[in-house]
Design an enzyme around this catalytic site. Structure first.
Site, PDB file in Angstrom:
ATOM      1  N   LEU A  98       0.891  -1.157   0.000  1.00 29.84           N
ATOM      2  CA  LEU A  98       0.000   0.000   0.000  1.00 29.84           C
ATOM      3  C   LEU A  98       0.925   1.200   0.000  1.00 29.84           C
ATOM      4  O   LEU A  98       1.851   1.260   0.805  1.00 29.84           O
ATOM      5  CB  LEU A  98      -0.875   0.021   1.259  1.00 29.84           C
ATOM      6  CG  LEU A  98      -2.192  -0.748   1.264  1.00 29.84           C
ATOM      7  CD1 LEU A  98      -2.832  -0.666   2.641  1.00 29.84           C
ATOM      8  CD2 LEU A  98      -3.148  -0.214   0.210  1.00 29.84           C
ATOM      9  N   ASP A  99       0.693   2.150  -0.895  1.00 31.28           N
ATOM     10  CA  ASP A  99       1.624   3.273  -0.946  1.00 31.28           C
ATOM     11  C   ASP A  99       1.567   4.088   0.346  1.00 31.28           C
ATOM     12  O   ASP A  99       0.620   3.982   1.130  1.00 31.28           O
ATOM     13  CB  ASP A  99       1.354   4.147  -2.177  1.00 31.28           C
ATOM     14  CG  ASP A  99       0.018   4.852  -2.114  1.00 31.28           C
ATOM     15  OD1 ASP A  99      -0.057   5.897  -1.462  1.00 31.28           O
ATOM     16  OD2 ASP A  99      -0.950   4.351  -2.723  1.00 31.28           O
ATOM     17  N   LYS A 100       2.576   4.885   0.559  1.00 38.55           N
ATOM     18  CA  LYS A 100       2.745   5.616   1.816  1.00 38.55           C
ATOM     19  C   LYS A 100       1.543   6.493   2.146  1.00 38.55           C
ATOM     20  O   LYS A 100       1.170   6.654   3.315  1.00 38.55           O
ATOM     21  CB  LYS A 100       4.018   6.478   1.729  1.00 38.55           C
ATOM     22  CG  LYS A 100       4.396   7.175   3.020  1.00 38.55           C
ATOM     23  CD  LYS A 100       5.727   7.906   2.861  1.00 38.55           C
ATOM     24  CE  LYS A 100       6.139   8.597   4.157  1.00 38.55           C
ATOM     25  NZ  LYS A 100       7.451   9.286   4.013  1.00 38.55           N
TER      26      LYS A 100
END
Length: 229
Positions: A98-100
């Site tokens: 999951l991206d930041k």
């Protein structure tokens, strides 16, 4: 059993890594330096760098409700990396990313055997997201999102989209291209303000507070393994 298969099944390292250590002369069988393709039989003493192979760790499967700001990497030099954040007492890794700037459900494990089965898009395993955007959602937007949009040189697979409120929709994907939902929305002139993953296959985020994790239940594991077979 061939030595590379024997060692890989202990969970210590892969067959390829085993072959590399054999070429470096780091593995012995009954005090004799191992040759490529050597066989191991019951009762043989296998040592790596003169030490017994560590006992295989018990399998770990945990669900984390990842908050915004945590990066899905095991790289220690990255501030806010997911491994330091969870601080689990044994080695684990995240399955997928999951991206930041996104939040929500992510599975962490020490079971490398399930990774390819879960991640390969042709297996069709679902991941569900709730997405908040900066403009009112239209039927045309939902239709185009579900039909497939060209990003990163490919057209995304058909998926399920559902209207939730004026600025919020749900989307169920069976693939995981880099920043896929954000890129899809951008192609249609929308900007993602909040993105939360609420489901991975049979695993739900309900009951897991943001920033906390829990072990999978026996029932969840049973269904997960059934779906992966």
């Amino acid at each position: 059993m061939r030595i590379n298969k024997y060692i890989s099944e202990t969970g210590f390292c892969s067959r390829r890594q085993t072959d590399r250590m054999i070429s470096e002369g780091r593995i012995t069988i009954n005090d004799v330096i191992c040759e490529p393709g050597a066989e191991v039989t019951e009762g043989d003493l296998v040592l790596i760098d003169g030490e017994p192979i560590p006992k295989r760790a018990d399998p770990v499967y945990i669900l984390l409700h990842k908050p915004v700001g945590i990066t899905c990497t095991a790289a220690k030099h990255v501030e806010g990396n997911i491994i330091d954040f969870v601080n689990y007492p044994s080695r684990i890794f995240a399955v997928g990313r999951l991206d930041k700037a996104s939040e929500g459900l992510i599975l962490l494990t020490n079971d490398g055997a399930i990774v390819n089965k879960m991640m390969r898009s042709e297996h069709g395993h679902e991941k569900e997201y709730v997405v908040t955007v900066d403009k009112p959602i239209t039927d045309d937007f939902l239709y185009k999102m579900s039909s497939g949009i060209e990003i990163l040189g490919v057209t995304t697979k058909r998926c399920v989209t559902t209207y939730q409120s004026e600025y919020v929709f749900r989307i169920i994907l069976t693939e995981g291209l880099n920043l896929q939902i954000r890129r899809m929305c951008k192609e249609l002139g929308y900007r993602v303000l909040r993105l939360e993953r609420i489901r991975i296959m049979n695993m739900l985020i309900e009951g897991i507070d943001k920033g906390t994790w829990r072990d999978l239940t026996p029932e969840e594991l049973e269904i997960l393994f059934e779906q992966l077979n």
